[in-house]
Enzyme design. Sequence first.
Site, mmCIF file in Angstrom:
data_model
loop_
_atom_site.group_PDB
_atom_site.id
_atom_site.type_symbol
_atom_site.label_atom_id
_atom_site.label_comp_id
_atom_site.label_asym_id
_atom_site.label_seq_id
_atom_site.Cartn_x
_atom_site.Cartn_y
_atom_site.Cartn_z
ATOM 1 N N PRO A 2 39.280 38.396 42.889
ATOM 2 C CA PRO A 2 39.955 38.611 41.605
ATOM 3 C C PRO A 2 40.469 37.289 41.036
ATOM 4 O O PRO A 2 41.090 36.501 41.746
ATOM 5 C CB PRO A 2 41.110 39.540 41.972
ATOM 6 C CG PRO A 2 40.687 40.203 43.243
ATOM 7 C CD PRO A 2 39.882 39.179 43.964
ATOM 8 N N GLU A 3 40.170 37.054 39.771
ATOM 9 C CA GLU A 3 40.650 35.851 39.101
ATOM 10 C C GLU A 3 41.728 36.262 38.096
ATOM 11 O O GLU A 3 42.147 37.418 38.072
ATOM 12 C CB GLU A 3 39.475 35.129 38.439
ATOM 13 C CG GLU A 3 38.398 34.741 39.455
ATOM 14 C CD GLU A 3 37.194 34.033 38.840
ATOM 15 O OE1 GLU A 3 37.330 33.408 37.782
ATOM 16 O OE2 GLU A 3 36.103 34.127 39.437
#
Length: 274
Positions: A2-3
Amino acid sequence: MPELPEVETVKRVIEPQIQGLSVIRVEAPGAGVIAHPDAGDFTRLLTGQVFSQIKRRGKFLELCFTSGDRLVIHLRMTGCLLLTPAEMPAEKHTHVVLHLSDGRELRFSDTRRFGRLWFLRKGENDIYTGMEKLGLEPADPALSAGYLFSRLGKRRKAIKSCLLDQSIIAGIGNIYSDEILFSARIHPARAAGSLSTEEWERLAALIPERMSYFTEKNAIAAEDYLRTRGQDYRNTPFLQVYGHEGEPCPVCGSALCRTIIGGRSSIYCPHCQK
């Protein structure tokens, strides 16, 4: 992993649902994900806390309490935060469960167990999480062409690797670095020191624009987030190059290529990003 857009989505889904709720009980069957303090103190200090808000810094989530204490979470590769009814079967790799005052449970699961949780007391010096080393947020007005050049303008390292450096810009990972560089028409293997003033200006404009765009495209209702177990809010339909190796470039039609830069896969257009 996840960014920033995915972590911001988790914040926006979870925050309005837990504000004002208190933690009645804490279970930590997978205590290995608790980085600070030890599991016993972690569960003791969390019990009785009342949620006030959730903040995001880079890829970190900060669950803040009315006491001034905070719970910091980094999802790493496969971490997931879910607010669920108590009767919902837990995910297989659920490591920490907060039982809340409204009968629901806030659960942290992580298949690969790389995610980490830290509990910090009010005023406690944060020497644990690494957040103090983070660079500017993409939306920070200080993120200018001048800032980028001052930090990266003399580096021989590939610009792709530079965008992944969290001490320069917080929140960009492998996916969105590819998308930013494609939009900026810059080859990911270019040495940062070779970029022109115009290219630094394009990057400074596109970094906040692209991250904002993908954050908004990630928007999902709380019900849908829960129904899909927090796994169906990614930007796959909107990605122009990442994950599209061999497919036509959406701009020129050339076949998109894949290369390895600094041990990370990168997708680019050989024509648009010469």
